[in-house]
Design a protein around this motif. Structure first.
Motif, PDB file in Angstrom:
ATOM      1  N   ASP A   6      47.532  48.914  18.945  1.00 18.17           N
ATOM      2  CA  ASP A   6      46.181  48.749  18.416  1.00 18.17           C
ATOM      3  C   ASP A   6      45.410  47.660  19.144  1.00 18.17           C
ATOM      4  N   ARG A   7      45.863  47.313  20.329  1.00 19.53           N
ATOM      5  CA  ARG A   7      45.207  46.253  21.088  1.00 19.53           C
ATOM      6  C   ARG A   7      44.977  46.704  22.516  1.00 19.53           C
ATOM      7  N   VAL A   8      44.070  46.009  23.172  1.00 18.55           N
ATOM      8  CA  VAL A   8      43.769  46.337  24.557  1.00 18.55           C
ATOM      9  C   VAL A   8      43.855  45.075  25.386  1.00 18.55           C
ATOM     10  N   GLY A   9      44.392  45.227  26.599  1.00 16.75           N
ATOM     11  CA  GLY A   9      44.423  44.102  27.522  1.00 16.75           C
ATOM     12  C   GLY A   9      44.109  44.599  28.923  1.00 16.75           C
ATOM     13  N   PHE A  10      43.919  43.644  29.805  1.00 15.99           N
ATOM     14  CA  PHE A  10      43.687  43.981  31.204  1.00 15.99           C
ATOM     15  C   PHE A  10      44.731  43.284  32.060  1.00 15.99           C
ATOM     16  N   VAL A  11      45.194  43.983  33.066  1.00 15.59           N
ATOM     17  CA  VAL A  11      46.164  43.381  33.969  1.00 15.59           C
ATOM     18  C   VAL A  11      45.474  42.268  34.743  1.00 15.59           C
ATOM     19  N   ARG A  12      46.037  41.069  34.651  1.00 11.65           N
ATOM     20  CA  ARG A  12      45.433  39.938  35.348  1.00 11.65           C
ATOM     21  C   ARG A  12      46.044  39.798  36.740  1.00 11.65           C
ATOM     22  N   ALA A  13      47.353  40.010  36.816  1.00 10.56           N
ATOM     23  CA  ALA A  13      48.030  39.879  38.108  1.00 10.56           C
ATOM     24  C   ALA A  13      49.352  40.623  38.029  1.00 10.56           C
ATOM     25  N   THR A  14      49.864  40.975  39.183  1.00 13.51           N
ATOM     26  CA  THR A  14      51.219  41.517  39.238  1.00 13.51           C
ATOM     27  C   THR A  14      51.967  40.738  40.322  1.00 13.51           C
ATOM     28  N   ARG A  15      53.259  40.674  40.129  1.00 21.38           N
ATOM     29  CA  ARG A  15      54.073  39.948  41.113  1.00 21.38           C
ATOM     30  C   ARG A  15      55.385  40.704  41.246  1.00 21.38           C
ATOM     31  N   THR A  16      55.745  41.009  42.469  1.00 22.47           N
ATOM     32  CA  THR A  16      56.977  41.745  42.690  1.00 22.47           C
ATOM     33  C   THR A  16      58.129  40.754  42.785  1.00 22.47           C
ATOM     34  N   LEU A  17      59.053  40.865  41.822  1.00 19.62           N
ATOM     35  CA  LEU A  17      60.149  39.899  41.757  1.00 19.62           C
ATOM     36  C   LEU A  17      61.327  40.334  42.616  1.00 19.62           C
ATOM     37  N   TYR A  83      54.451  54.698  36.030  1.00 21.82           N
ATOM     38  CA  TYR A  83      53.084  54.439  35.577  1.00 21.82           C
ATOM     39  C   TYR A  83      52.789  52.941  35.585  1.00 21.82           C
ATOM     40  N   MET A  84      53.724  52.171  35.061  1.00 18.00           N
ATOM     41  CA  MET A  84      53.501  50.728  34.988  1.00 18.00           C
ATOM     42  C   MET A  84      53.346  50.129  36.387  1.00 18.00           C
ATOM     43  N   TRP A  85      54.113  50.690  37.329  1.00 20.18           N
ATOM     44  CA  TRP A  85      54.001  50.182  38.699  1.00 20.18           C
ATOM     45  C   TRP A  85      52.675  50.580  39.346  1.00 20.18           C
ATOM     46  N   SER A  86      52.003  51.564  38.783  1.00 20.63           N
ATOM     47  CA  SER A  86      50.733  51.979  39.371  1.00 20.63           C
ATOM     48  C   SER A  86      49.600  51.048  38.943  1.00 20.63           C
ATOM     49  N   LEU A  87      49.867  50.171  37.951  1.00 20.39           N
ATOM     50  CA  LEU A  87      48.803  49.292  37.458  1.00 20.39           C
ATOM     51  C   LEU A  87      48.488  48.202  38.487  1.00 20.39           C
ATOM     52  N   ALA A  88      47.213  47.879  38.583  1.00 21.78           N
ATOM     53  CA  ALA A  88      46.768  46.835  39.507  1.00 21.78           C
ATOM     54  C   ALA A  88      45.892  45.868  38.726  1.00 21.78           C
ATOM     55  N   PRO A  89      45.646  44.683  39.263  1.00 21.71           N
ATOM     56  CA  PRO A  89      44.756  43.754  38.560  1.00 21.71           C
ATOM     57  C   PRO A  89      43.457  44.450  38.152  1.00 21.71           C
ATOM     58  N   GLY A  90      43.079  44.258  36.897  1.00 17.57           N
ATOM     59  CA  GLY A  90      41.885  44.916  36.374  1.00 17.57           C
ATOM     60  C   GLY A  90      42.189  46.182  35.593  1.00 17.57           C
ATOM     61  N   SER A  91      43.398  46.738  35.755  1.00 14.57           N
ATOM     62  CA  SER A  91      43.736  47.958  35.010  1.00 14.57           C
ATOM     63  C   SER A  91      43.752  47.666  33.510  1.00 14.57           C
ATOM     64  N   ARG A  92      43.331  48.661  32.749  1.00  9.96           N
ATOM     65  CA  ARG A  92      43.297  48.532  31.301  1.00  9.96           C
ATOM     66  C   ARG A  92      44.604  49.060  30.729  1.00  9.96           C
ATOM     67  N   LEU A  93      45.082  48.404  29.673  1.00  3.51           N
ATOM     68  CA  LEU A  93      46.358  48.818  29.097  1.00  3.51           C
ATOM     69  C   LEU A  93      46.286  48.651  27.582  1.00  3.51           C
ATOM     70  N   ALA A  94      46.567  49.726  26.849  1.00  4.84           N
ATOM     71  CA  ALA A  94      46.639  49.615  25.388  1.00  4.84           C
ATOM     72  C   ALA A  94      48.043  49.145  25.022  1.00  4.84           C
ATOM     73  N   HIS A  95      48.120  48.208  24.088  1.00  2.00           N
ATOM     74  CA  HIS A  95      49.439  47.664  23.752  1.00  2.00           C
ATOM     75  C   HIS A  95      49.482  47.221  22.295  1.00  2.00           C
ATOM     76  N   SER A  96      50.677  46.883  21.863  1.00  2.02           N
ATOM     77  CA  SER A  96      50.878  46.410  20.489  1.00  2.02           C
ATOM     78  C   SER A  96      50.849  44.887  20.472  1.00  2.02           C
ATOM     79  N   ALA A  97      50.854  44.326  19.287  1.00  2.00           N
ATOM     80  CA  ALA A  97      51.177  42.906  19.150  1.00  2.00           C
ATOM     81  C   ALA A  97      52.669  42.750  19.449  1.00  2.00           C
TER      82      ALA A  97
END
Lengths: 321, 357
Positions: A6-17, A83-97
């Motif tokens: 029930d929440r929305v966020g945006f990818v701020r950054a990704t880092r390949t570990l 799918y998760m790996w396709s996300l880039a900074p700015g991508s929108r993502l619906a998520h839970s608490a």
């Protein structure tokens, strides 16, 4: 049970570990609920054109108000990790608490944290919380090869010598029984890793005679004893024959074929989606923690959400009448 | 007032008198959280979320089996850490099956529970309530559980004793209270109201206890410890015997003790005692003092009880900004300031989901 998305966020950054693990930072739009150690986020993913839900452990306390999750890209992925790996900074993502099925209890005299592979993600948060609380603990982190290590440098920096790394290619398996023997009599173990590590830990814990509730574990049902392969599913009662690809769970395949199922946790814990096995060509790769070792050996049923067949075919019954 | 709940969660609140917690299931709601308490075989106290993980039936409706609670619906068993140790009709246990275990500590003859983040539970932050230990100070109190008022109304009541004149006339009330100057001071965790009434006629209650004729000096030194405790150092001494300068040896000294826990936003639990340093072995006096406070509606606290609940009902029916204030409210306003500050600080650093949990 899944949390409400029930929440929305945006990818701020990704880092390949590592070559297969990526850290994703999600900046929430609807307010931040700081996660307790061991928490996960449920996120909405697209598998082809179909929405689905995946759970990923939160990494660390996220003190800056952005959620961090680590996602392992799986060869035999059902599509969620891709799918998760396709996300880039700015991508929108619906998520839970944040939800928590793997909470940390403070105040014990001693702790053993056992992490295997990507299982390090919730254990990372536990280790930081124990360090901050001044608790006595050790973290044994097992990986197949050195290149699979994620968050090891951060852990070393935070907890120093309390971290022991066991590289499978170099040193073989973790001596779980030995580690348990070193633990204070009132100590607790927290395990997150592949099913083989979990089962080893459960067996060693049972043999040690310690109270069962002090072995805490979480599994995502993502890994088994055998690789995921495609197989055929026959349901004589319904006259159905279904192809289960390596990238799809039995439960998803059943539902996609119009078989009505009851399921809840979808990670091999509750046992609601278990079906009777009528026939088998191959072996059942039981990836759940619902059935006991004896029940798994008897092969009367399997949890369709996580367990698979390593072989060519399985015949199941359903509750349809 | 900070928005949201009117109480901090990261604090020790009184949950029960020690003697109330037996090897039996005692349900009690604190800060909106339903909790079940029980006495463990090792003498400790367990405080668990009072809702079964499975179908949420209150665990307090189940039964205690040694150190574990058996749910009264489907027989799931939880230990004192809140972990499930038995599930029906399966040979394993779902690892996610837990109920919350709240930090609980027994001190000063009360059981204190920390409803907030267990990682922050700090025994050194326990309020000083040593007057209630039953050693140097003697008295046997009681509790108003589920008192139907905002817990802060109790704090208000105790931080301003002007009300004694009107609510408790005939016992401790006295017109001199209205005339005597008072001083309010504070630290970052306490607020104190000090009032000395010099050379007055003893009010009936104190005159009887002093047992000496003549006029008296009377003191009321009431200290609030944020967020949940009020201790009132009260007494009288024959006037001119130096009580105000520090020599109370000719007088009688008591202390009213209050440990207050929010039950919900509009109800609370009020654990009270009245203790004294004189005639400490006089059990008859102990009993009569208890009845003086609470006695089937005739005690002074019964009088407060009526006022507090009526006040809460009126607040619910009068949505105007809570109250108008008088200069006599300074102690209560400092106490509320300290409470608000704890709430605000907690919301600013709102850590892990526990805040809302």
């Amino acid at each position: 049970m899944a949390e409400a998305i029930d929440r929305v966020g945006f990818v701020r950054a990704t880092r390949t570990l590592t070559p297969t693990i990526r850290l994703i930072e999600i900046e929430p739009v609807d307010g931040f609920v700081a996660p307790t150690p061991g928490s996960h986020l449920d996120v909405s993913v697209m598998i082809g054109d179909r929405p689905d839900v995946r759970s990923y452990s939160v990494v660390g306390p996220c003190a800056d108000g952005a959620y961090r999750i680590a996602v392992k890209r799986l060869e035999a992925s059902r599509g969620g990790s891709a799918y998760m790996w396709s996300l880039a900074p700015g991508s929108r993502l619906a998520h839970s608490a944040p939800g928590n099925h793997f909470g940390l209890t403070l105040g014990r005299p001693d702790y053993l944290l056992l992490a295997g592979g990507i299982g390090v993600t919730p254990i990372f948060s536990h280790a930081l919380a124990l360090q901050r609380a001044g608790a006595r603990f050790r973290l044994v982190y097992a990986c197949r090869s050195r290149s699979d290590l994620a968050l090891a440098d951060e852990l070393r920096g935070e907890i120093g010598d309390r971290l022991e790394i066991v590289i499978g290619e170099e040193r073989g398996r973790v001596d779980v029984a030995g580690e348990i023997a070193r633990l204070d009599a009132d100590g607790e173990v927290y395990v997150c890793g592949p099913i083989g590590m979990l089962e080893t830990a459960r067996r060693a814990w049972a043999e040690s005679g310690r109270p069962p509730d002090r072995l805490r574990f979480e599994t995502f049902g993502a890994s088994g004893r055998w690789p995921a392969v495609p197989f055929a599913l026959k349901i004589p009662r319904l006259g159905k024959e279904i192809h289960v690809p390596a990238t799809q769970s039995l439960l998803d395949a059943l539902e996609a074929a119009g078989v009505e199922m009851i399921a809840d946790c979808r990670r091999g814990e509750c046992g609601l989606c278990a079906l009777p096995i009528l026939g088998l060509n191959g072996v059942v790769d039981h990836r759940d923690v619902f059935f006991s070792d004896a029940e798994k050996a008897a092969n009367a049923k399997l949890c369709t959400c996580v367990s698979r067949v390593y072989g060519s075919e399985i015949t199941l019954d359903t509750p349809d009448r | 007032m900070a928005s949201g709940q009117p109480f901090p969660l990261n604090a020790w609140y009184p949950a029960a008198w020690s003697h109330e917690v037996q090897p039996a299931l005692l349900p009690r709601t604190l800060c909106g959280r339903d909790i079940v308490l029980y006495r463990r075989p090792n003498g400790g106290v367990a405080a668990l979320e009072d809702a079964c993980w499975h179908r949420l039936l209150p665990l307090s409706m189940g039964r205690l089996a040694g150190d574990e609670v058996v749910c009264g619906y489907h027989g799931l068993v939880f230990n004192a850490s809140g972990r499930c140790t038995h599930m029906p009709a399966q040979s394993t246990i779902n690892p996610a099956a837990c109920v919350r275990a709240y930090p609980a500590v027994e001190r000063h003859r009360l059981v204190w529970v920390w409803p907030g983040d267990p990682a922050l539970a700090d025994e050194s932050a326990m309020p000083d309530f040593h007057w209630n230990d039953g050693t140097e100070w003697r008295g046997e109190g009681g509790a108003f559980t589920s008192l139907k008022c905002d817990w802060r109304l109790v704090v208000d009541n105790l931080m301003d004793l002007t009300h004694e004149t009107y609510v408790h006339s005939g016992s401790i009330g006295h017109d001199a209270i209205l005339d005597a100057p008072f001083e309010v001071t504070h630290t970052d965790r306490t607020a104190t109201m000090t009032r000395w009434m010099i050379d007055i006629d003893a009010p009936p209650f104190w005159g009887r206890l002093l047992g000496k004729p003549g006029r008296v000096d009377r003191w009321q030194i009431v200290t609030f410890q944020a967020p949940a405790v009020v201790v009132g150092d009260v007494g009288v001494a024959p006037t001119g015997t130096g009580a105000r300068a520090g020599d109370r040896s000719q007088g009688v000294n008591g202390a009213f003790l209050a440990a207050i826990a929010p039950e919900t936003e509009t109800s609370c639990h009020y654990f009270w005692n009245f203790v004294r340093t004189f005639r400490v072995d006089d059990d008859q006096l102990t009993d009569s003092l208890r009845r003086g406070h609470v006695d089937e509606g005739r005690g002074v606290y019964d009088q407060d009880h009526v006022v507090l609940e009526a006040q809460q009902r009126a607040i619910a029916r009068n949505p105007r900004t809570p109250f108008y204030n008088l200069n006599i409210d300074a102690g209560a306003l400092w106490a509320r300031r300290l409470i608000d500050r704890l709430v605000a600080r907690e919301q600013a650093t709102r850590a892990p989901g526990q805040a809302a949990e």
